[in-house]
Design an enzyme around this catalytic site. Structure first.
Site, PDB file in Angstrom:
ATOM      1  CE  LYS A   1      -4.313  -1.720   0.770  1.00 42.63           C
ATOM      2  NZ  LYS A   1      -5.608  -1.282   0.281  1.00 42.63           N
TER       3      LYS A   1
ATOM      4  CG  ASP B   1      -9.487  -2.898   6.388  1.00 37.18           C
ATOM      5  OD1 ASP B   1     -10.363  -2.737   7.251  1.00 37.18           O
ATOM      6  OD2 ASP B   1      -9.707  -3.397   5.277  1.00 37.18           O
TER       7      ASP B   1
END
Length: 400
Positions: free
Chosen positions: A75, A123
């Site tokens: 990410k 998340d």
């Protein structure tokens, strides 16, 4: 659950917008931006010859994103890259002249960035990337976290100076609230999922992930015949599959999307033929993949270039974490978080149950991606039985 892609769009060319986003020109831009990051290094690619032999395969390679840009997750490539692009675009408009990545530290560009707030739901890993990107360019960040995000992951985001906003409910609830509050406050949403009317920024996030594919193709002795990649909303899977389809054309590998059985929103889209929302039941240990509605952009890509969709169970994800921490034979030690080894878990399940359906045999060359390291060290220790530091110390001892 195992499902071959029966969509009418399967193997059709990508939508022109997606082809532009995930093609070579986009990957070139990502590469140019990464060259300006102080801690950018290509992540390692490891061969797993012992596991390949056990599974009856020619080769298994794993791209280890646990080292990416100091954030421990793939990410790191998406959120921060999108923030950089958006700040440069706003600075170009405000200053009335072209502004490029080399200008990010100029006083006038940072003055523009200081007036911007970027926001997202997370998340854990995407929020860290967005927060880091905002800190690097001098913008503000507001990160929305739902009830299932661990305190360790919240702290890891907050250390980049982001405002943390807690949301009752699950990831999809936090996505909705981030969009609503940002609209009220005039903040820019940098989401890794997309919905109708909001596609360009998630596309930029996905574009950042093409760096993984470009690096892997340069590191592999031969292109893979099969690729297994895990999905939450589908962004990483779509980025990898889409770039491979563009670069390799008819020689592209068979591509399999792997999800937690408890949060299989891409499988649900494959069954329905369009994005649907799946019911939230029990939480999954694969916390970074706990999403209940696929990204519209990601599904548009995967409908065309994914060849199969499947799920794995909780114990399979944990078993892979342990296998990578304590490998057999000469396979390397790898620290994989709860969601990191899910693609590999899918490969192992497939060789037991669906080998012939995907043409897997002793000549197959399989690529998987460890999408995260131990981004929650306490949880990793609980599941593996050793701390990430002890796992790596064992590796160092073996190498001494």
């Amino acid at each position: 659950m195992f499902l071959l892609n029966s969509n009418a769009l399967h193997r059709r060319p990508l939508d022109p917008v997606d082809a532009e986003t995930l093609g070579n020109a986009g990957a070139d831009t990502v590469e140019r931006f990464l060259a300006h990051r102080d801690n950018h290094l290509a992540t390692p690619l490891h061969a797993l010859p012992t596991l390949a032999g056990e599974l009856g395969l020619g080769a298994v390679h794993i791209k280890d994103e646990g080292f990416r840009l100091g954030l421990g997750s793939f990410k790191a490539l998406g959120g921060a890259y999108a923030v950089f692009r958006l700040v440069l675009e706003e600075a170009s408009r405000s200053l009335g002249r072209p502004v490029d990545v080399a200008d990010l530290n100029r006083f006038d560009v940072r003055a523009v960035a200081a007036g911007m707030t970027v926001a997202c739901a997370t998340d854990g890993n995407h929020g860290r990337s967005v927060a880091q990107g905002a800190q690097l360019v001098g913008a503000k960040a507001a990160i929305f976290v739902h009830a299932g995000v661990s305190e360790a992951r919240i702290a890891a985001i907050a250390r980049y100076g982001a405002e943390m906003i807690r949301v009752d409910g699950n990831y999809d609830d936090s996505v909705r609230q981030a969009a609503e509050v940002s609209a009220e406050q005039g903040w820019t949403v940098v989401s890794d999922t997309s919905w109708l009317g909001y596609e360009r920024i998630p596309g930029l996030v996905m574009q950042g992930y093409t760096a993984i594919v470009r690096e892997a193709l340069g590191q592999l002795p031969q292109p893979p015949t099969h690729v297994f990649v895990q999905a939450g909303v589908g962004g990483i899977a779509a980025a990898v599959a889409g770039h491979l389809a563009i670069v390799l054309g008819d020689a592209r590998p068979t591509f399999i999307v792997v999800e937690p059985a408890r949060a299989a929103c891409v499988v649900a889209a494959a069954r329905a033929g369009h994005v649907v929302k799946v019911a939230h039941d029990q939480p999954t240990v694969m916390a970074m993949l706990e999403c209940y509605e696929a990204s519209q952009v990601a599904w548009r890509v995967l409908a065309r270039v994914a060849d199969a969709f499947m799920t794995v169970d909780e114990e399979e994800a944990v078993a892979v974490m342990r296998r990578l921490a304590r490998p057999a034979g000469n396979d390397p030690v790898i620290v994989a978080g709860e969601s990191g080894g899910v693609g590999l878990a899918g490969l192992i399940r497939t060789t037991a149950d669906h080998k012939s359906a995907l043409g897997l045999d002793d000549k197959s060359r399989v690529l998987v991606i460890n999408t995260e390291g131990a981004t929650d060290p306490h949880r990793y220790t609980e599941l593996v039985g050793q701390s990430p530091a002890d796992v790596l110390a064992g590796k160092l001892k073996a190498e001494a």
